[in-house]
Write a protein that holds these residues in place. Structure first.
Motif, PDB file in Angstrom:
ATOM      1  N   ILE A   1       3.432   0.448  21.042  1.00  0.00           N
ATOM      2  CA  ILE A   1       4.356   0.494  19.911  1.00  0.00           C
ATOM      3  C   ILE A   1       4.148  -0.749  19.064  1.00  0.00           C
ATOM      4  O   ILE A   1       4.096  -1.866  19.582  1.00  0.00           O
ATOM      5  CB  ILE A   1       5.814   0.551  20.397  1.00  0.00           C
ATOM      6  N   VAL A   2       4.006  -0.551  17.746  1.00  0.00           N
ATOM      7  CA  VAL A   2       3.969  -1.687  16.819  1.00  0.00           C
ATOM      8  C   VAL A   2       5.304  -1.723  16.083  1.00  0.00           C
ATOM      9  O   VAL A   2       5.901  -0.676  15.801  1.00  0.00           O
ATOM     10  CB  VAL A   2       2.794  -1.603  15.818  1.00  0.00           C
ATOM     11  N   SER A   3       5.783  -2.935  15.790  1.00  0.00           N
ATOM     12  CA  SER A   3       7.069  -3.056  15.110  1.00  0.00           C
ATOM     13  C   SER A   3       7.085  -4.304  14.240  1.00  0.00           C
ATOM     14  O   SER A   3       6.259  -5.203  14.391  1.00  0.00           O
ATOM     15  CB  SER A   3       8.213  -3.120  16.135  1.00  0.00           C
ATOM     16  N   ILE A   4       8.055  -4.330  13.339  1.00  0.00           N
ATOM     17  CA  ILE A   4       8.309  -5.511  12.508  1.00  0.00           C
ATOM     18  C   ILE A   4       9.796  -5.518  12.187  1.00  0.00           C
ATOM     19  O   ILE A   4      10.461  -4.477  12.255  1.00  0.00           O
ATOM     20  CB  ILE A   4       7.454  -5.493  11.220  1.00  0.00           C
ATOM     21  N   GLY A   5      10.326  -6.706  11.853  1.00  0.00           N
ATOM     22  CA  GLY A   5      11.753  -6.783  11.577  1.00  0.00           C
ATOM     23  C   GLY A   5      12.122  -7.951  10.692  1.00  0.00           C
ATOM     24  O   GLY A   5      11.275  -8.545  10.021  1.00  0.00           O
TER      25      GLY A   5
ATOM     26  N   LYS B   1      10.303 -11.280  10.486  1.00  0.00           N
ATOM     27  CA  LYS B   1       9.058 -11.320   9.717  1.00  0.00           C
ATOM     28  C   LYS B   1       7.804 -11.163  10.564  1.00  0.00           C
ATOM     29  O   LYS B   1       6.700 -11.219  10.037  1.00  0.00           O
ATOM     30  CB  LYS B   1       8.952 -12.629   8.902  1.00  0.00           C
ATOM     31  N   GLN B   2       7.953 -10.969  11.865  1.00  0.00           N
ATOM     32  CA  GLN B   2       6.804 -11.042  12.767  1.00  0.00           C
ATOM     33  C   GLN B   2       6.402  -9.666  13.304  1.00  0.00           C
ATOM     34  O   GLN B   2       7.158  -9.037  14.046  1.00  0.00           O
ATOM     35  CB  GLN B   2       7.127 -11.967  13.937  1.00  0.00           C
ATOM     36  N   PRO B   3       5.198  -9.192  12.969  1.00  0.00           N
ATOM     37  CA  PRO B   3       4.706  -7.950  13.577  1.00  0.00           C
ATOM     38  C   PRO B   3       4.407  -8.178  15.055  1.00  0.00           C
ATOM     39  O   PRO B   3       3.918  -9.238  15.448  1.00  0.00           O
ATOM     40  CB  PRO B   3       3.412  -7.656  12.801  1.00  0.00           C
ATOM     41  N   LYS B   4       4.689  -7.135  15.873  1.00  0.00           N
ATOM     42  CA  LYS B   4       4.486  -7.262  17.318  1.00  0.00           C
ATOM     43  C   LYS B   4       3.930  -5.964  17.879  1.00  0.00           C
ATOM     44  O   LYS B   4       4.150  -4.889  17.324  1.00  0.00           O
ATOM     45  CB  LYS B   4       5.811  -7.601  18.017  1.00  0.00           C
ATOM     46  N   ILE B   5       3.226  -6.092  19.002  1.00  0.00           N
ATOM     47  CA  ILE B   5       2.762  -4.933  19.756  1.00  0.00           C
ATOM     48  C   ILE B   5       3.436  -4.956  21.121  1.00  0.00           C
ATOM     49  O   ILE B   5       3.486  -5.999  21.780  1.00  0.00           O
ATOM     50  CB  ILE B   5       1.230  -4.932  19.940  1.00  0.00           C
TER      51      ILE B   5
ATOM     52  N   THR C   1      -9.683   1.379  13.559  1.00  0.00           N
ATOM     53  CA  THR C   1     -10.135  -0.012  13.455  1.00  0.00           C
ATOM     54  C   THR C   1      -9.384  -0.950  14.392  1.00  0.00           C
ATOM     55  O   THR C   1      -9.653  -2.151  14.383  1.00  0.00           O
ATOM     56  CB  THR C   1      -9.977  -0.519  12.009  1.00  0.00           C
ATOM     57  N   ASP C   2      -8.431  -0.403  15.180  1.00  0.00           N
ATOM     58  CA  ASP C   2      -7.623  -1.209  16.087  1.00  0.00           C
ATOM     59  C   ASP C   2      -6.947  -2.357  15.337  1.00  0.00           C
ATOM     60  O   ASP C   2      -7.029  -3.516  15.734  1.00  0.00           O
ATOM     61  CB  ASP C   2      -8.486  -1.753  17.243  1.00  0.00           C
ATOM     62  N   SER C   3      -6.259  -1.993  14.250  1.00  0.00           N
ATOM     63  CA  SER C   3      -5.647  -3.000  13.384  1.00  0.00           C
ATOM     64  C   SER C   3      -4.172  -2.712  13.150  1.00  0.00           C
ATOM     65  O   SER C   3      -3.757  -1.553  13.066  1.00  0.00           O
ATOM     66  CB  SER C   3      -6.350  -3.034  12.021  1.00  0.00           C
ATOM     67  N   VAL C   4      -3.396  -3.778  13.044  1.00  0.00           N
ATOM     68  CA  VAL C   4      -1.991  -3.699  12.667  1.00  0.00           C
ATOM     69  C   VAL C   4      -1.876  -3.999  11.180  1.00  0.00           C
ATOM     70  O   VAL C   4      -2.452  -4.971  10.686  1.00  0.00           O
ATOM     71  CB  VAL C   4      -1.142  -4.702  13.482  1.00  0.00           C
ATOM     72  N   ILE C   5      -1.131  -3.153  10.466  1.00  0.00           N
ATOM     73  CA  ILE C   5      -0.937  -3.308   9.027  1.00  0.00           C
ATOM     74  C   ILE C   5       0.550  -3.459   8.772  1.00  0.00           C
ATOM     75  O   ILE C   5       1.351  -2.637   9.246  1.00  0.00           O
ATOM     76  CB  ILE C   5      -1.482  -2.090   8.262  1.00  0.00           C
ATOM     77  N   ALA C   6       0.938  -4.487   8.048  1.00  0.00           N
ATOM     78  CA  ALA C   6       2.360  -4.734   7.798  1.00  0.00           C
ATOM     79  C   ALA C   6       2.592  -5.118   6.350  1.00  0.00           C
ATOM     80  O   ALA C   6       1.751  -5.763   5.715  1.00  0.00           O
ATOM     81  CB  ALA C   6       2.878  -5.838   8.720  1.00  0.00           C
ATOM     82  N   GLY C   7       3.752  -4.720   5.829  1.00  0.00           N
ATOM     83  CA  GLY C   7       4.155  -5.089   4.478  1.00  0.00           C
ATOM     84  C   GLY C   7       5.506  -5.765   4.499  1.00  0.00           C
ATOM     85  O   GLY C   7       6.351  -5.461   5.346  1.00  0.00           O
ATOM     86  N   ASP C   8       5.724  -6.696   3.561  1.00  0.00           N
ATOM     87  CA  ASP C   8       6.990  -7.432   3.541  1.00  0.00           C
ATOM     88  C   ASP C   8       7.708  -7.287   2.211  1.00  0.00           C
ATOM     89  O   ASP C   8       7.249  -6.594   1.293  1.00  0.00           O
ATOM     90  CB  ASP C   8       6.780  -8.899   3.918  1.00  0.00           C
TER      91      ASP C   8
ATOM     92  N   VAL D   1      -3.224  -7.455   7.262  1.00  0.00           N
ATOM     93  CA  VAL D   1      -3.890  -6.691   8.306  1.00  0.00           C
ATOM     94  C   VAL D   1      -4.378  -7.661   9.386  1.00  0.00           C
ATOM     95  O   VAL D   1      -4.967  -8.694   9.067  1.00  0.00           O
ATOM     96  CB  VAL D   1      -5.089  -5.895   7.757  1.00  0.00           C
ATOM     97  N   TRP D   2      -4.128  -7.334  10.665  1.00  0.00           N
ATOM     98  CA  TRP D   2      -4.580  -8.131  11.790  1.00  0.00           C
ATOM     99  C   TRP D   2      -5.349  -7.241  12.750  1.00  0.00           C
ATOM    100  O   TRP D   2      -4.984  -6.082  12.964  1.00  0.00           O
ATOM    101  CB  TRP D   2      -3.405  -8.728  12.558  1.00  0.00           C
ATOM    102  N   LYS D   3      -6.364  -7.771  13.360  1.00  0.00           N
ATOM    103  CA  LYS D   3      -7.013  -7.089  14.469  1.00  0.00           C
ATOM    104  C   LYS D   3      -6.095  -7.169  15.688  1.00  0.00           C
ATOM    105  O   LYS D   3      -5.604  -8.248  16.027  1.00  0.00           O
ATOM    106  CB  LYS D   3      -8.369  -7.738  14.780  1.00  0.00           C
ATOM    107  N   ALA D   4      -5.907  -6.059  16.360  1.00  0.00           N
ATOM    108  CA  ALA D   4      -4.987  -6.035  17.490  1.00  0.00           C
ATOM    109  C   ALA D   4      -5.560  -6.685  18.734  1.00  0.00           C
ATOM    110  O   ALA D   4      -4.828  -7.205  19.567  1.00  0.00           O
ATOM    111  CB  ALA D   4      -4.576  -4.592  17.796  1.00  0.00           C
ATOM    112  N   ALA D   5      -6.854  -6.646  18.879  1.00  0.00           N
ATOM    113  CA  ALA D   5      -7.499  -7.189  20.086  1.00  0.00           C
ATOM    114  C   ALA D   5      -7.339  -8.691  20.137  1.00  0.00           C
ATOM    115  O   ALA D   5      -7.336  -9.367  19.099  1.00  0.00           O
ATOM    116  CB  ALA D   5      -8.978  -6.824  20.106  1.00  0.00           C
TER     117      ALA D   5
END
Length: 199
Positions: free
Chosen positions: A143-147, A150-154, A181-188, A195-199
């Motif tokens: 699960i990916v989340s943000i709140g 301001k911090q995206p998390k897996i 691409t195994d990437s997390v994408i977040a907008g604020d 975009v961050w690589k999850a690995a």
């Protein structure tokens, strides 16, 4: 207020879409082929703030500003489950790929997982101080989340945090995961997308 479309996380394989009239606390399901209204569901006690069809098209989950989560049979519009536990507005709902688990996020700061046989809560954890803004199941069940922090998390499904990324410039509003691409994408709040690589 006019009728407003909510985001749909569905492949629309069942030929259906839905709209919700927020002030009236009503969920309406329409045919995407004809535009005909198929169902109108009235059980929410406040504005509908999140909604998603299950991947198999069988169920529809909706959440409201009062913390209520309802699950409906998408073909009939009948009430299937009421999921009680959140204490503030629902901000996001997301289905696991097998349609057996629903994740919900809330302004109460928690992410909760629910099983669909009896509506039991499988897991709950504090995810984001100040509130969860968005969440999404990945294809492999994370699960990916943000709140508001301001911090995206897996997360793993047991609630263990696998990774936290650099904080966004402002309140997080949206998050997604690119399985290819195994990437997390977040907008604020400022409109910045990162975009961050999850690995």
């Amino acid at each position: 207020m006019s009728e407003a479309k909510l985001p749909v996380q569905s492949d629309d394989s069942d030929g259906m879409s839905y709209l919700s009239t927020l002030p009236q606390r009503v969920v309406r399901v329409y045919s995407t082929e004809t535009g005909e209204r198929l169902h109108e569901m009235k059980k929410h006690t406040d504005w509908v703030t999140a909604a998603s069809f299950s991947p198999d098209g069988v169920l529809l989950a909706t959440g409201d500003r009062n913390g209520g989560v309802m699950v409906w049979e998408s073909n009939s519009g009948r009430d299937y489950l009421t999921l009680a536990g959140h204490t503030a507005a629902i901000t996001a709902v997301s289905w696991r790929a097998d349609s057996n688990i629903l994740a919900t996020g809330s302004e109460d700061g928690t992410i909760r997982l629910w099983e669909m046989e009896n509506g039991g809560q499988v897991k709950s954890w504090n995810a984001h101080a100040g509130g969860v803004a968005a969440l999404e199941f990945t294809r492999d069940g994370r699960i990916v989340s943000i709140g508001r922090d301001k911090q995206p998390k897996i997360w793993a499904q047991d609630g263990n945090q696998q990774r936290a990324f650099d904080a966004c410039a402002d309140l997080g509003l949206a998050v997604s995961f690119c399985d290819e691409t195994d990437s997390v994408i977040a907008g604020d709040w400022t409109g910045e997308i990162r975009v961050w690589k999850a690995a």
